[in-house]
Structures are given as C-alpha cells and as structure tokens.
Design an enzyme around this catalytic site. Structure first.
Site, mmCIF file in Angstrom:
data_model
loop_
_atom_site.group_PDB
_atom_site.id
_atom_site.type_symbol
_atom_site.label_atom_id
_atom_site.label_comp_id
_atom_site.label_asym_id
_atom_site.label_seq_id
_atom_site.Cartn_x
_atom_site.Cartn_y
_atom_site.Cartn_z
ATOM 1 N N TYR A 1 -27.120 44.181 -15.588
ATOM 2 C CA TYR A 1 -26.959 43.500 -14.297
ATOM 3 C C TYR A 1 -25.471 43.423 -13.999
ATOM 4 C CZ TYR A 1 -27.026 39.735 -10.780
ATOM 5 O OH TYR A 1 -26.864 38.974 -9.643
ATOM 6 N N LYS B 1 -16.380 34.684 -14.587
ATOM 7 C CA LYS B 1 -16.816 33.566 -15.434
ATOM 8 C C LYS B 1 -15.644 32.844 -16.113
ATOM 9 C CE LYS B 1 -21.332 35.751 -16.107
ATOM 10 N NZ LYS B 1 -22.374 34.863 -15.541
ATOM 11 N N ASP C 1 -18.209 46.469 -17.702
ATOM 12 C CA ASP C 1 -18.444 45.224 -16.975
ATOM 13 C C ASP C 1 -18.429 44.089 -18.016
ATOM 14 O OD1 ASP C 1 -21.118 43.860 -14.843
ATOM 15 O OD2 ASP C 1 -19.238 43.042 -15.634
HETATM 16 P P1 KE4 Z 1 -21.532 36.759 -10.224
HETATM 17 O O1 KE4 Z 1 -21.500 37.471 -8.905
HETATM 18 O O2 KE4 Z 1 -22.845 36.050 -10.472
HETATM 19 O O3 KE4 Z 1 -20.305 35.877 -10.449
HETATM 20 O O4 KE4 Z 1 -21.405 37.866 -11.413
HETATM 21 C C1 KE4 Z 1 -22.319 38.926 -11.430
HETATM 22 C C2 KE4 Z 1 -22.370 39.504 -12.827
HETATM 23 C C3 KE4 Z 1 -21.757 40.721 -13.067
HETATM 24 N N1 KE4 Z 1 -21.763 41.284 -14.287
HETATM 25 C C4 KE4 Z 1 -22.365 40.660 -15.332
HETATM 26 C C5 KE4 Z 1 -22.351 41.322 -16.681
HETATM 27 C C6 KE4 Z 1 -23.006 39.401 -15.153
HETATM 28 O O5 KE4 Z 1 -23.610 38.812 -16.212
HETATM 29 C C7 KE4 Z 1 -23.011 38.813 -13.883
HETATM 30 C C8 KE4 Z 1 -23.693 37.491 -13.603
HETATM 31 N N2 KE4 Z 1 -24.435 36.933 -14.685
HETATM 32 C C9 KE4 Z 1 -25.563 36.084 -14.312
HETATM 33 C C10 KE4 Z 1 -26.238 35.647 -15.604
HETATM 34 N N3 KE4 Z 1 -27.155 36.630 -16.053
HETATM 35 C C11 KE4 Z 1 -25.129 34.944 -13.451
HETATM 36 C C12 KE4 Z 1 -26.161 33.849 -13.339
HETATM 37 C C13 KE4 Z 1 -26.863 33.886 -12.004
HETATM 38 O O6 KE4 Z 1 -27.140 34.983 -11.488
HETATM 39 O O7 KE4 Z 1 -27.139 32.762 -11.497
#
Ligand code: KE4
Length: 427
Positions: free
Chosen positions: A144, A267, A239
């Site tokens: 993801y 994060k 990533d």
């Molecule tokens: P954000 O746009 O949510 O800040 O980041 C996206 C993203 C990109 N790359 C990786 C490896 C990530 O894990 C994420 C976001 N992680 C999720 C948890 N699986 C955020 C939690 C959510 O979607 O509420």
C-alpha cells in the site's frame, strides 16, 4: 468495559462522516464492534471518552515511536505554535529537517517535504516518470502506497481489509500503466521487466511491507531487486513511509544495506503532525520544480509545526542505543506471544522486523500477499476484540502491522502477554 459515549459518538459520526471515520481502517468493520473514540494519550497508553485505558500498539499507525505526548516534542511544538502556525515561505526549520533526513537516509541527497505519505509516493512516481520519460510503474501485490489512483491496484491495508484491493473510481487509462508482481518474487520481477523491456519508469515497493501484515524480505530479495533495476535503468523507490526511522534510523535501506534511487517517507518525521517527504539522488531530484520541469507543490509543505515536531522526534531517535532498546522491547513481546501460542493448538505465524510486527492466524509461512490472505481473519477479529476488552489496542485488521514504542514498559509488555494468554484460551 463501558463504551456508552464512544457508541453514541459513533452513531452521530456515521451520519455526517463516511463510516463515521476519516480513514477507513479505523472503522473496525473488519473486526466487528465499535471503535473507541479517543480523548487523550500519554506514553504507551491511549484513553477513550469512556475513561478506558489501553496499551497502544497502533501509535497512530507508526508516528508515535517515542510514545504519545512525548514532553520534548510537545514543548517544542507548543513554542513553535506561538511563533505562528504557517507562513507559506521558506523557514530555517525546513533546512534543519532536510539536513537530518539527508544525514539519516542513505539514498537521499535532496528531499522535498509534503503533507502525507500519499503525497510523497504520488510525487515520487511522477518524478521517476519525468526522469525516465517512461509511463509504466511496478508495485507489489498487497503493498500500500497511499490512495493515489496509480496505486489502487491489488493494494493492501484498508483495501484488502475491506476486500476491494482494486478500487472503483479509478480510470482503466490510469491503472493500465500499473504492473504488479509478488513481493519476495525475484524471478517474477525479472520476467515482468523482460516482458516490458525499456518501458518501466520505476519499481516502488515497501522494502519491509506493513500493509499486508508485516513481512520480512527473503535473503537476497532486496539485493536482487536493486541489481535488476540498476541494470535496466528502472528507478528503484523504497516506500519507507512506515519502515523509515522505524526498523533503523536510516530505515530498511540501512538495516538491509540496499540503497534505492528514491525514498518516500512520512509518519515518524512528523512526530504526529501531518507530513510526508520524498527524496533521492541529485540527478533525479533536479527534475523537481522549480529547478526542473516536474511539478509538485503544497500550501502547507514544510510547515513550522510539523517540522518542529519531526525535528524533535528525530533528535531523540538519533540518541545512542535507541534502536537496540526498541529491538529488545519488541523481541520481549514476540517471545511472550510465541510462548502463549505454543500452549494452544491454534495455528499462528509471527513476523517481526525491528519494532514492527504481526501475528498471522495461520500456520504460515507468510512471505507475500497470497500467503497473507490465507489467514483466518474471523479468528483475528475475535483475538482483536478480546485484547481490546482487556486494555490492549492492536491494529483492527489482520493486514496491518503492530508498532512498539520507546515508552512501552516491561510491565506493559507483560500485561499484553497475560491478556493474550486469556484471549487465546477463548479462540
Ligand atoms: P498517508 O497518506 O496515509 O500518510 O500514507 C500512505 C502510506 C504510504 N506508504 C505506506 C508504506 C503506508 O503504510 C502508508 C499509510 N499507512 C496506513 C497504515 N496501513 C495509514 C493508516 C490509514 O490508512 O488510516
């Protein structure tokens, strides 16, 4: 535990916010029950509006590696707020943050701050396409990278949790350029590259996936991916939004000694405030506007509050012994959970890389998306709710990772293992 106020809030929220939440995985749809609404947090604990306390292994999905409301972060950010929240102009804080990222992350010569992990990854693939002049991108099934259209193909995290790994609303014209391979499958990647010779701009992957549960890279996998992409002129993007500053100060690329061409981050570098970043080698990042022609912008990019919280966080993480301490805490939890699982006939497969981890409810092994999907998600749901009722907050999906913080005490970990022992007996 009483949940009256959370339940009432959830009913109200569902009328005016999709599913009552501002990010789908929070809705508990995959595990059942209603989500506690959180009032505050401190150290390893979060506290809901009904006054219940939980030992927290979500940590806002990774950022809270120091623990919640860490005093030096709070003090610095409160002070920054008094000086003004945002100026839309360059500030010394952005230079300080960029220096820290360049110092810590092996692949990064130049870095651009944005406001989320999604912004970081969508920008990184645009730059890779602009740098190579090619359109196709490769991602791993189950990884993801945020919710930008190109990535919503066989994606993990909430898409898998809710059984919609390829989202409607995304034009085929966009996803036709997104190729997918299995994580940990070097032969499959080699074959895909051969079948698309000279047409691939980049390969973006989570070096340590956390969005199909936490997976460990097989011996030689990351090195092999690096060798193939270097040979073929494919931009390798790690990533590290989740693994960055988590599995080592320099992320998975430091832990496994494999340096990509670009890295996306988020994060932890925001210390809990909205943030993302992408960076890489000089020759690639020189394509980014205003130096180069590839456009990317953001009103609040590099804003003083997120920079302050992030800088305060990174300064703490740079202190000697930090990652050894995180490793020891996470190893203690893993040992305790393994001991509990061994007492029961229930199949469980444990993965861990540093301070991120997952318990898969299956015999395993789990090493890619297909094997992760074999997990017993109903049993995971029972486990999750049982732990929550005993004051332990885990990620509400089998296809997410758990996060250890520096604030988790031995007592927290022992209590977690005790709760797991009680719950496992009910599974
Ligand atoms: P954000 O746009 O949510 O800040 O980041 C996206 C993203 C990109 N790359 C990786 C490896 C990530 O894990 C994420 C976001 N992680 C999720 C948890 N699986 C955020 C939690 C959510 O979607 O509420």
């Amino acid at each position: 535990m009483k949940h009256d106020q959370s339940s009432a809030l959830f009913e109200e929220a569902k009328k005016i916010i999709p599913g009552g939440v501002n990010s789908p995985v929070r809705a508990f749809a995959a595990v059942g029950g209603n989500p506690p609404f959180i009032a505050s947090a401190k150290g390893s604990k979060i506290y809901d509006v009904d006054g219940n306390a939980y030992i927290d292994y979500v940590g806002s999905w990774g950022p809270m590696i120091l623990g919640h409301a860490y005093p030096p972060v709070i003090e610095a950010t409160a002070k920054a707020l008094e000086a003004g929240a945002s100026f839309g102009a360059p500030t010394p804080l952005e230079v300080e943050m960029a220096k820290l990222v360049v110092q810590c992350v092996p692949s990064v010569d130049v870095v651009r701050m944005v406001n989320s992990g999604t912004e970081a990854t969508m920008s990184a693939i645009r730059v890779a396409r602009g740098f190579t002049g090619k359109d196709k991108i490769v991602k791993c099934e189950g990884c993801y990278h945020g919710h930008e259209d190109s990535f919503l193909v066989k994606a993990g995290s909430g898409l898998t949790t809710f059984g919609v790994p390829t989202s409607p609303g995304v034009p085929a014209d966009v996803t036709k350029n997104t190729l997918t391979v299995k994580y940990n499958d070097l032969e499959g990647f080699e074959a895909l590259v051969k079948a698309n010779k000279g047409e691939i701009a980049c390969f973006i992957l989570e070096p340590v996936p956390g969005n199909m549960g936490c997976l460990e890279p097989k011996e030689g996998y990351l090195e092999g991916v690096r060798e193939i992409t270097a040979r073929e002129g494919i931009v390798l993007i790690f990533d590290e939004v989740m693994s960055g500053f988590r599995v080592a100060l320099g992320g998975a690329q430091e832990r496994f000694g494999v340096t990509p061409d670009m890295t996306t981050m988020g994060k932890i570098i925001g210390g809990g405030l909205p943030v993302g970043a992408y960076g890489g080698k000089h020759e690639i990042m020189e394509k980014v506007s205003p130096v180069g022609p590839v456009y990317q912008a953001g009103t609040l990019s590099g804003n003083p509050l997120a920079m302050t919280a992030g800088i305060a966080t990174l300064k703490e993480l740079k202190k000697p012994g930090t990652y050894e301490t995180l490793e020891a805490k996470a190893a203690k939890l893993e040992a305790g959970m393994r001991a509990v699982a061994a007492k029961y006939e229930i199949p469980a497969f444990f993965t861990r890389v540093g301070a991120m981890f997952t318990t898969f409810f299956q015999a395993g092994p789990v090493y890619d998306y297909d094997t992760a999907l074999k997990s017993d998600t109903a049993r995971f749901g029972k486990f999750f709710l049982g732990m929550l009722e005993r004051g332990v907050n885990l990620a509400p999906s089998q296809f997410e990772a758990g996060f250890m913080s520096l604030a988790h005490s031995d007592e927290d970990i022992e209590r977690t293992v005790e709760a797991a022992d009680e719950v496992w007996a009910t599974l």
